[in-house]
Structure formats: C-alpha cells, structure tokens
Design a protein around this motif. Structure first.
Motif, PDB file in Angstrom:
ATOM      1  N   CYS A   1     -18.186 -28.160 -13.844  1.00 13.46           N
ATOM      2  CA  CYS A   1     -19.373 -28.609 -14.589  1.00 13.46           C
ATOM      3  C   CYS A   1     -19.328 -28.086 -16.015  1.00 13.46           C
ATOM      4  CB  CYS A   1     -20.656 -28.146 -13.895  1.00 13.46           C
ATOM      5  SG  CYS A   1     -21.076 -29.089 -12.418  1.00 13.46           S
ATOM      6  N   GLN A   2     -18.945 -26.825 -16.178  1.00 17.37           N
ATOM      7  CA  GLN A   2     -18.892 -26.243 -17.517  1.00 17.37           C
ATOM      8  C   GLN A   2     -17.847 -26.935 -18.380  1.00 17.37           C
ATOM      9  OE1 GLN A   2     -21.329 -24.149 -18.392  1.00 17.37           O
ATOM     10  NE2 GLN A   2     -20.549 -24.585 -20.422  1.00 17.37           N
ATOM     11  N   VAL A   3     -16.702 -27.257 -17.782  1.00 20.90           N
ATOM     12  CA  VAL A   3     -15.660 -27.985 -18.516  1.00 20.90           C
ATOM     13  C   VAL A   3     -16.181 -29.358 -18.937  1.00 20.90           C
ATOM     14  CG1 VAL A   3     -13.406 -29.128 -18.264  1.00 20.90           C
ATOM     15  CG2 VAL A   3     -13.722 -26.776 -17.468  1.00 20.90           C
ATOM     16  N   ALA A   4     -16.863 -30.052 -18.018  1.00 22.13           N
ATOM     17  CA  ALA A   4     -17.403 -31.379 -18.337  1.00 22.13           C
ATOM     18  C   ALA A   4     -18.456 -31.292 -19.432  1.00 22.13           C
ATOM     19  CB  ALA A   4     -17.998 -32.017 -17.080  1.00 22.13           C
ATOM     20  N   ILE A   5     -19.316 -30.278 -19.353  1.00 20.07           N
ATOM     21  CA  ILE A   5     -20.348 -30.115 -20.380  1.00 20.07           C
ATOM     22  C   ILE A   5     -19.706 -29.913 -21.748  1.00 20.07           C
ATOM     23  CG2 ILE A   5     -22.139 -28.535 -21.222  1.00 20.07           C
ATOM     24  CD1 ILE A   5     -23.000 -28.196 -18.257  1.00 20.07           C
ATOM     25  N   SER A   6     -18.715 -29.052 -21.807  1.00 23.25           N
ATOM     26  CA  SER A   6     -18.030 -28.796 -23.080  1.00 23.25           C
ATOM     27  C   SER A   6     -17.371 -30.067 -23.622  1.00 23.25           C
ATOM     28  CB  SER A   6     -16.972 -27.704 -22.908  1.00 23.25           C
ATOM     29  OG  SER A   6     -17.573 -26.484 -22.592  1.00 23.25           O
ATOM     30  N   ALA A   7     -16.727 -30.805 -22.748  1.00 23.38           N
ATOM     31  CA  ALA A   7     -16.057 -32.033 -23.183  1.00 23.38           C
ATOM     32  C   ALA A   7     -17.072 -33.058 -23.709  1.00 23.38           C
ATOM     33  CB  ALA A   7     -15.264 -32.625 -22.017  1.00 23.38           C
ATOM     34  N   PHE A   8     -18.181 -33.207 -23.002  1.00 25.68           N
ATOM     35  CA  PHE A   8     -19.194 -34.168 -23.452  1.00 25.68           C
ATOM     36  C   PHE A   8     -19.860 -33.708 -24.748  1.00 25.68           C
ATOM     37  CE2 PHE A   8     -19.486 -35.603 -18.853  1.00 25.68           C
ATOM     38  CZ  PHE A   8     -18.816 -36.800 -19.076  1.00 25.68           C
ATOM     39  N   GLU A   9     -20.069 -32.395 -24.898  1.00 27.75           N
ATOM     40  CA  GLU A   9     -20.646 -31.890 -26.149  1.00 27.75           C
ATOM     41  C   GLU A   9     -19.710 -32.172 -27.309  1.00 27.75           C
ATOM     42  OE1 GLU A   9     -23.460 -28.169 -24.733  1.00 27.75           O
ATOM     43  OE2 GLU A   9     -21.375 -27.768 -25.201  1.00 27.75           O
ATOM     44  N   ASN A  10     -18.414 -31.938 -27.102  1.00 33.07           N
ATOM     45  CA  ASN A  10     -17.428 -32.192 -28.163  1.00 33.07           C
ATOM     46  C   ASN A  10     -17.351 -33.675 -28.517  1.00 33.07           C
ATOM     47  OD1 ASN A  10     -16.789 -29.487 -28.377  1.00 33.07           O
ATOM     48  ND2 ASN A  10     -15.072 -29.615 -26.958  1.00 33.07           N
ATOM     49  N   ALA A  11     -17.599 -34.529 -27.537  1.00 26.85           N
ATOM     50  CA  ALA A  11     -17.551 -35.970 -27.772  1.00 26.85           C
ATOM     51  C   ALA A  11     -18.878 -36.499 -28.305  1.00 26.85           C
ATOM     52  CB  ALA A  11     -17.197 -36.696 -26.480  1.00 26.85           C
ATOM     53  N   GLY A  12     -19.903 -35.654 -28.330  1.00 24.82           N
ATOM     54  CA  GLY A  12     -21.207 -36.083 -28.828  1.00 24.82           C
ATOM     55  C   GLY A  12     -21.990 -36.907 -27.821  1.00 24.82           C
ATOM     56  N   ALA A  13     -21.610 -36.840 -26.575  1.00 23.94           N
ATOM     57  CA  ALA A  13     -22.291 -37.613 -25.519  1.00 23.94           C
ATOM     58  C   ALA A  13     -23.334 -36.725 -24.854  1.00 23.94           C
ATOM     59  CB  ALA A  13     -21.269 -38.128 -24.509  1.00 23.94           C
TER      60      ALA A  13
ATOM     61  N   ASP B   1     -26.246 -37.378 -23.661  1.00 22.20           N
ATOM     62  CA  ASP B   1     -26.873 -37.893 -22.450  1.00 22.20           C
ATOM     63  C   ASP B   1     -26.065 -37.483 -21.211  1.00 22.20           C
ATOM     64  OD1 ASP B   1     -24.816 -39.600 -23.359  1.00 22.20           O
ATOM     65  OD2 ASP B   1     -25.662 -41.321 -22.293  1.00 22.20           O
ATOM     66  N   GLN B   2     -24.748 -37.467 -21.347  1.00 21.53           N
ATOM     67  CA  GLN B   2     -23.893 -37.037 -20.233  1.00 21.53           C
ATOM     68  C   GLN B   2     -23.994 -35.522 -20.009  1.00 21.53           C
ATOM     69  OE1 GLN B   2     -22.350 -39.070 -18.099  1.00 21.53           O
ATOM     70  NE2 GLN B   2     -23.347 -40.692 -19.247  1.00 21.53           N
ATOM     71  N   VAL B   3     -24.212 -34.777 -21.078  1.00 28.02           N
ATOM     72  CA  VAL B   3     -24.406 -33.331 -20.950  1.00 28.02           C
ATOM     73  C   VAL B   3     -25.614 -33.057 -20.058  1.00 28.02           C
ATOM     74  CG1 VAL B   3     -25.031 -31.201 -22.173  1.00 28.02           C
ATOM     75  CG2 VAL B   3     -23.295 -32.737 -23.125  1.00 28.02           C
ATOM     76  N   TYR B   4     -26.695 -33.800 -20.294  1.00 23.06           N
ATOM     77  CA  TYR B   4     -27.906 -33.600 -19.493  1.00 23.06           C
ATOM     78  C   TYR B   4     -27.672 -33.963 -18.032  1.00 23.06           C
ATOM     79  CZ  TYR B   4     -30.012 -33.322 -24.116  1.00 23.06           C
ATOM     80  OH  TYR B   4     -30.306 -32.974 -25.406  1.00 23.06           O
ATOM     81  N   VAL B   5     -26.891 -35.006 -17.794  1.00 26.19           N
ATOM     82  CA  VAL B   5     -26.585 -35.413 -16.416  1.00 26.19           C
ATOM     83  C   VAL B   5     -25.798 -34.309 -15.707  1.00 26.19           C
ATOM     84  CG1 VAL B   5     -25.245 -37.039 -15.006  1.00 26.19           C
ATOM     85  CG2 VAL B   5     -26.678 -37.894 -16.877  1.00 26.19           C
ATOM     86  N   VAL B   6     -24.794 -33.774 -16.356  1.00 25.70           N
ATOM     87  CA  VAL B   6     -23.963 -32.731 -15.742  1.00 25.70           C
ATOM     88  C   VAL B   6     -24.763 -31.447 -15.556  1.00 25.70           C
ATOM     89  CG1 VAL B   6     -21.884 -31.328 -15.984  1.00 25.70           C
ATOM     90  CG2 VAL B   6     -21.814 -33.740 -16.606  1.00 25.70           C
ATOM     91  N   GLU B   7     -25.617 -31.110 -16.527  1.00 29.78           N
ATOM     92  CA  GLU B   7     -26.455 -29.918 -16.368  1.00 29.78           C
ATOM     93  C   GLU B   7     -27.382 -30.059 -15.166  1.00 29.78           C
ATOM     94  OE1 GLU B   7     -28.263 -29.475 -20.221  1.00 29.78           O
ATOM     95  OE2 GLU B   7     -26.663 -28.124 -20.900  1.00 29.78           O
ATOM     96  N   ASP B   8     -27.909 -31.262 -14.950  1.00 25.22           N
ATOM     97  CA  ASP B   8     -28.750 -31.506 -13.779  1.00 25.22           C
ATOM     98  C   ASP B   8     -27.938 -31.348 -12.494  1.00 25.22           C
ATOM     99  OD1 ASP B   8     -31.216 -32.332 -12.441  1.00 25.22           O
ATOM    100  OD2 ASP B   8     -30.121 -34.190 -11.998  1.00 25.22           O
ATOM    101  N   LEU B   9     -26.735 -31.887 -12.478  1.00 25.96           N
ATOM    102  CA  LEU B   9     -25.865 -31.731 -11.307  1.00 25.96           C
ATOM    103  C   LEU B   9     -25.568 -30.257 -11.044  1.00 25.96           C
ATOM    104  CD1 LEU B   9     -23.300 -34.633 -11.855  1.00 25.96           C
ATOM    105  CD2 LEU B   9     -25.064 -34.489 -10.098  1.00 25.96           C
ATOM    106  N   LYS B  10     -25.353 -29.513 -12.109  1.00 26.63           N
ATOM    107  CA  LYS B  10     -25.076 -28.080 -11.979  1.00 26.63           C
ATOM    108  C   LYS B  10     -26.281 -27.351 -11.387  1.00 26.63           C
ATOM    109  CE  LYS B  10     -23.535 -24.211 -14.835  1.00 26.63           C
ATOM    110  NZ  LYS B  10     -23.199 -23.795 -16.192  1.00 26.63           N
TER     111      LYS B  10
END
Length: 104
Positions: free
Chosen positions: A11-23, A25-34
């Motif tokens: 989850c942390q890797v996905a959050i970092s990747a989405f933050e770097n990509a500027g996505a 909305d996906q960060v919020y989805v992954v944080e909710d999953l976490k």
C-alpha cells in the motif's frame, strides 16, 4: 503477520507511486484500503486471542481446574464480544460444562 506487513508495504509503495504521478484520487483509494486492512488485522487478532483463551479454558476444564477454566472462558467471551461477532458454540459448551461441574 508477515502477510499483513506485506499488505502495508505494498500500500505504501502504491501511495508513493500515485503521489509521484499526481493521481491523488488513487492515493485516497489506497489509503482507504490500507485503513480497512488494518481494521481487519486488528479484528483477526482479537478473534485469535479469543480462540486461544477458549482452547486454554477447555484444557483447564479437562484437567479439572474449574476456577482457571472459568477465568479463561470469561476472557474468551470478552474477546469475542470485543470483536463484535457471535461467540462460537464451543464457548457456550465449555461454559455449560463448567457450570455443571461446579454444581456437582
């Protein structure tokens, strides 16, 4: 336990990747999953503690230690209540056996 740690790392890797990509909305989805995975981990831990206490109560009952069996059954009941789920039928059976043995 390792699987939960792996889920958190992924989850942390996905959050970092989405933050770097500027996505964001996906960060919020992954944080909710976490958050949901963390809640599931805690719930599983409580159920496991209840199951261990129940097994210990059964062992104490089999050994004839009614006082210890009663304490452990109460602990198991507390764990299952904390979990919010229904207690297993084995807990009811142990409780009945303890009550029956104390009357004898």
């Amino acid at each position: 336990l390792e699987q939960w740690a792996d889920v958190e790392r992924q989850c942390q890797v996905a959050i970092s990747a989405f933050e770097n990509a500027g996505a964001m909305d996906q960060v919020y989805v992954v944080e909710d999953l976490k958050r949901r995975a963390s809640a599931a981990q805690k719930k599983a831990g409580v159920r496991d503690a209840g199951a261990r206490a129940l097994a210990a109560a059964e062992a104490a009952l089999a050994a004839g230690d009614l006082e210890e069996a009663g304490k452990l059954a109460a602990q198991a009941k507390g764990h299952f209540e904390k979990d919010g789920g229904a207690a297993p039928s084995a807990l009811k059976d142990v409780t009945k056996k303890i009550k029956k043995a104390t009357k004898e």
